[in-house]
Design a protein around this motif. Structure first.
Motif, PDB file in Angstrom:
ATOM      1  N   SER A   1       0.823  -1.208   0.000  1.00  0.00           N
ATOM      2  CA  SER A   1       0.000   0.000   0.000  1.00  0.00           C
ATOM      3  C   SER A   1       0.859   1.260   0.000  1.00  0.00           C
TER       4      SER A   1
ATOM      5  N   VAL B   1      -3.736   3.841   1.431  1.00  0.00           N
ATOM      6  CA  VAL B   1      -4.566   3.169   0.421  1.00  0.00           C
ATOM      7  C   VAL B   1      -3.975   3.502  -0.941  1.00  0.00           C
TER       8      VAL B   1
ATOM      9  N   LEU C   1     -11.789   1.732  -4.888  1.00  0.00           N
ATOM     10  CA  LEU C   1     -11.289   0.555  -4.177  1.00  0.00           C
ATOM     11  C   LEU C   1     -12.217   0.211  -3.017  1.00  0.00           C
ATOM     12  N   GLY C   2     -12.150  -1.033  -2.568  1.00  0.00           N
ATOM     13  CA  GLY C   2     -12.957  -1.448  -1.425  1.00  0.00           C
ATOM     14  C   GLY C   2     -12.952  -2.948  -1.303  1.00  0.00           C
TER      15      GLY C   2
ATOM     16  N   SER D   1     -18.745  -4.051  -0.839  1.00  0.00           N
ATOM     17  CA  SER D   1     -18.652  -2.733  -0.210  1.00  0.00           C
ATOM     18  C   SER D   1     -19.363  -1.678  -1.038  1.00  0.00           C
TER      19      SER D   1
ATOM     20  N   LYS E   1     -18.784  -1.077  -4.391  1.00  0.00           N
ATOM     21  CA  LYS E   1     -17.905  -0.481  -5.391  1.00  0.00           C
ATOM     22  C   LYS E   1     -18.594  -0.326  -6.752  1.00  0.00           C
TER      23      LYS E   1
ATOM     24  N   GLU F   1      -9.692  -4.259  -2.721  1.00  0.00           N
ATOM     25  CA  GLU F   1      -8.562  -4.167  -1.809  1.00  0.00           C
ATOM     26  C   GLU F   1      -8.447  -5.537  -1.143  1.00  0.00           C
TER      27      GLU F   1
ATOM     28  N   HIS G   1      -2.682  -0.913  -8.162  1.00  0.00           N
ATOM     29  CA  HIS G   1      -3.506   0.150  -7.578  1.00  0.00           C
ATOM     30  C   HIS G   1      -2.677   1.418  -7.340  1.00  0.00           C
TER      31      HIS G   1
ATOM     32  N   PHE H   1     -12.257   5.027  -1.335  1.00  0.00           N
ATOM     33  CA  PHE H   1     -12.203   3.747  -0.618  1.00  0.00           C
ATOM     34  C   PHE H   1     -13.606   3.531  -0.063  1.00  0.00           C
TER      35      PHE H   1
ATOM     36  N   VAL I   1     -10.012   9.441  -0.795  1.00  0.00           N
ATOM     37  CA  VAL I   1      -8.582   9.280  -0.538  1.00  0.00           C
ATOM     38  C   VAL I   1      -7.801  10.365  -1.286  1.00  0.00           C
TER      39      VAL I   1
ATOM     40  N   LEU J   1     -11.705  -7.407   3.305  1.00  0.00           N
ATOM     41  CA  LEU J   1     -10.557  -6.715   2.724  1.00  0.00           C
ATOM     42  C   LEU J   1      -9.308  -7.590   2.624  1.00  0.00           C
TER      43      LEU J   1
END
Lengths: 173, 173, 173
Positions: free
Chosen positions: A17, A162, B12-13, B17, B19, B125, B148, B160, B169, C128
């Motif tokens: 990350s 992230v 991302l997630g 989630s 997305k 993620e 990523h 995120f 983010v 995750l």
């Protein structure tokens, strides 16, 4: 970048990350000499390669201390800014050696508070997946979560990485 | 929703989630035709069902391109807004086919930069759990993290997702 | 702390991220009596220990309801502020009992809306990490993600805990 008054920073995030690169940039914003406390132990070829990649990224001005276990002592002895990379491997080494994790955590906290320059600590967030079937893995992620919480209390800045980008959890960027 | 000037977004997630729904809403805020680059391959019944559920949610105005591997070409050929769902399955397909992941990533970045309309990229993620025991899984999550990070550099917006809600983010909501 | 007007809060985070302590502090900022809806079932020594640790932390003023399955009823019957700890174990219990998860989720949402005082719901973010090899684990994390999304829609505050610190996803701290 490293703001005046930012004494202690915790950089958390997942695998790949961008934790280490971000943490190194924070330290390099302060005057050298920079101490790199490396906690990795090269048990196999994969780890040898990972360690070599991390070292290759660091420019001149860094002094590396290999401290799989004696991390508090190395932080206390650092003459200036100090980077700990990473808490996760240190904790792994402590648990595998059946060391007293609680006492080690207290020693690290005391060393960070006493350090003459800024301290940046890197840790892997490992608690956001399905509960591991392996009991040792569960014990490890509990210990990691507790350690991160304790250190986060002491830190004036906590970031969650992230995709190479910092999300500010505590303090300022 | 999709702000003027937001050229490239990374969503991302974790699993479930939100997305895909969020990414689709971003695209649908721009004028159609909308191109959906689907990277899933239906190896088993579970995947067939997941793909059908995703398709059923999309209204008229979408053109679907099934591109398990040829994603950069499909992004480059899109006449307008383009959604990539998802990077994670594309990367899985590349690794299983023993393709050159680095070269593919560069081709995707170039295609995104050259796209005529907004680009929204969805990725899972996967690096926030305990280190996988499986070496292939470790290699995969390293590759996903690197991809990523590279794409996040190019994006003017990175989010995120947590419980269907976007945390910003980079850039603005 | 608990702001006036904050009716329903979702506290998400990983293992040992400080979810329970944070959620308890939110409830204790409102007038007692406080209802603690505990969903854990003590199948083994590890769970017995975890439950005892959680109980030992709670001061006077708490009434504990052990509701491995009948959570909506307990939330509806609470006379004041109510804490649900946690959604993850409740969902596990429902799935293992082959109960109707969708109907249970709707019942919980209705109970939360009808509750006379503030409601704080704690859940583990489990999506995750790397995709689990175990099909039941995949089904579980899908169900957890869906439940969190549904509840997050109803909540006026959603937080994501990192190292004991809340990141605000929705609403205000």
């Amino acid at each position: 970048m490293l703001q005046a008054g930012s004494r202690m920073t915790l950089v958390l995030g997942g695998a790949r990350s961008g934790k280490s690169a971000y943490a190194e940039a924070l330290i390099e914003a302060a005057p050298a000499p920079w101490t790199y406390c490396a906690t990795a132990q090269a048990f196999d070829d994969e780890m040898v390669e990972r360690i070599a990649l991390h070292r290759a990224r660091r420019p001149e001005g860094w002094v590396t201390r290999d401290v799989p276990m004696a991390l508090p002592e190395a932080v206390a002895a650092a003459p200036g800014p100090v980077l700990v990379d990473c808490l996760t491997l240190w904790l792994t080494n402590l648990i595998l050696a059946e060391a007293d994790v609680g006492a080690a955590a207290e020693a690290l906290r005391a060393a960070c508070r006493a350090a003459p320059g800024p301290v940046v600590l890197v840790g892997n967030e490992v608690g956001l997946g399905i509960v591991p079937e392996n009991a040792l893995a569960r014990r490890f992620r509990d210990a990691a979560g507790r350690l991160h919480q304790q250190l986060a209390q002491d830190c004036d800045r906590v970031v969650f990485m992230v995709a190479g980008l910092p999300m500010i959890v505590k303090g300022q960027a």
